[in-house]
Design a protein around this motif. Structure first.
Motif, PDB file in Angstrom:
ATOM      1  N   UNK A 151      10.172  -0.577  -1.803  1.00  0.00           N
ATOM      2  CA  UNK A 151       9.027  -0.284  -0.944  1.00  0.00           C
ATOM      3  C   UNK A 151       7.701  -0.631  -1.595  1.00  0.00           C
ATOM      4  N   UNK A 152       7.688  -0.715  -2.932  1.00  0.00           N
ATOM      5  CA  UNK A 152       6.434  -0.904  -3.650  1.00  0.00           C
ATOM      6  C   UNK A 152       5.687   0.396  -3.902  1.00  0.00           C
ATOM      7  N   UNK A 153       6.266   1.539  -3.533  1.00  0.00           N
ATOM      8  CA  UNK A 153       5.611   2.844  -3.687  1.00  0.00           C
ATOM      9  C   UNK A 153       5.376   3.183  -5.160  1.00  0.00           C
ATOM     10  N   UNK A 154       6.313   2.800  -6.024  1.00  0.00           N
ATOM     11  CA  UNK A 154       6.204   2.968  -7.480  1.00  0.00           C
ATOM     12  C   UNK A 154       6.047   4.434  -7.876  1.00  0.00           C
ATOM     13  N   UNK A 155       7.013   5.251  -7.445  1.00  0.00           N
ATOM     14  CA  UNK A 155       6.997   6.665  -7.787  1.00  0.00           C
ATOM     15  C   UNK A 155       7.238   6.895  -9.267  1.00  0.00           C
ATOM     16  N   UNK A 156       6.427   7.748  -9.890  1.00  0.00           N
ATOM     17  CA  UNK A 156       6.501   8.034 -11.316  1.00  0.00           C
ATOM     18  C   UNK A 156       6.857   9.502 -11.550  1.00  0.00           C
ATOM     19  N   UNK A 157       7.606   9.786 -12.617  1.00  0.00           N
ATOM     20  CA  UNK A 157       8.082  11.151 -12.882  1.00  0.00           C
ATOM     21  C   UNK A 157       7.055  11.989 -13.627  1.00  0.00           C
ATOM     22  N   UNK A 158       6.021  12.423 -12.928  1.00  0.00           N
ATOM     23  CA  UNK A 158       4.919  13.135 -13.560  1.00  0.00           C
ATOM     24  C   UNK A 158       5.147  14.602 -13.821  1.00  0.00           C
TER      25      UNK A 158
END
Length: 299
Positions: A151-158
């Motif tokens: 999707x290009x959302x690029x979720x990061x594990x913050x």
């Protein structure tokens, strides 16, 4: 001369990609954005420290004070901006998320319905998370199951900050994103990504939880596409696939730099070019509606 002209044409055509836009918050932080379906989302977690009015968002450090907070507040994971905040953004309670003054002008904290639209467009909650997570393990804990970032959302594990004791946890393992929709006077809806599966989970959590924020544009785009198809990996040694593309049964042709057809297939998954000579190639895809052209680098 002919080869030079063909190579120049190849370079021009293969460089045609959909470029992300940028938006700026009140602090001057810039964020890339991405169109997913009919929505436009930030590709990065919010890290603003002021409301759009210019007023400071209260930074709450003490755990006991965080638990008692019934107004907007934020923090950096483990109170360390240099290590965590700069990469993963800020962690905000729901009162900040629901303030209507957190996102850049023209943008908002997504409602529960906004998240549902995104999830459904990406194939439902059981697979949407994988399509939203950043690929690899540079930020995510291994194995980062199902992560394609199609999707290009690029979720990061913050990570998160707990509403039970104010402690921090789950960094590299997961991340929560607020919705602005409350369940009751004590809880609101979220969405959650984890390293161990490809789901986009939905929970009702206490409003004192500290989560990441992804803003969504307040108006729909009128378009309905995910993004330009992506080759992975590229450069290619042996095999590659085309990600970020819903129709896997599209016609695919690969041409060399002088325009000669090297390969034709009716599938865009697991394409073997191990026998190709090293160099540049043009990949053309036709799904019956649109044509796409991308550059392949064979090594």
């Amino acid at each position: 001369m002919k080869n030079i002209l063909l190579f120049a044409l190849f370079t021009l055509l293969s460089s045609q990609i959909i470029v992300s836009q940028t938006i700026t918050d009140v602090d001057g932080n810039e964020y890339n954005t991405i169109v997913i379906g009919t929505q436009e989302w930030m590709q990065e977690n919010l890290r603003v420290t002021h409301f759009n009015t210019g007023a400071s968002i209260p930074y709450v450090e003490e755990n006991s004070a965080w638990l008692m907070q019934n107004e907007a507040a934020y923090c950096w994971y483990n109170h360390n901006y240099a290590v965590n905040g700069s990469s993963f953004g800020g962690l905000y309670n729901w009162f900040a998320a629901n303030s209507n003054n957190l996102c850049p002008t023209g943008w908002k904290v997504p409602t529960n319905s906004d998240w549902d639209i995104l999830s459904n467009f990406l194939g439902g909650s059981m697979v949407a998370g994988g399509k939203m997570k950043e690929m690899g393990t540079s930020h995510w804990k291994s194995p980062n199951t199902g992560a394609t970032n199609e999707s290009g959302f690029t979720g990061l594990p913050g990570g998160i900050r707990s509403p039970e004791d104010g402690s921090f946890g789950y960094i590299t393992e997961g991340c929560g994103f607020w919705s602005s929709t409350q369940v009751n006077s004590n809880e609101a809806w979220d969405r959650f990504l984890v390293y161990a599966d490809a789901t986009l989970d939905k929970y009702n959590v206490q409003k004192q939880t500290a989560y990441s924020i992804r803003c969504v544009k307040t108006t729909t785009t009128g378009f309905k596409y995910i993004h330009q198809p992506i080759l992975f990996p590229n450069p290619v040694v042996n095999m590659f696939s085309v990600l970020n593309f819903q129709n896997e049964n599209s016609e695919m042709r690969i041409y060399n730099s002088v325009g000669e057809l090297c390969l034709f297939r009716e599938s865009i998954r697991d394409i073997d070019i191990s026998s190709f000579k090293n160099g540049f190639y043009i990949l053309k895809i036709n799904n019956g509606i649109s044509n796409y052209q991308l550059k392949i680098i064979k090594k």
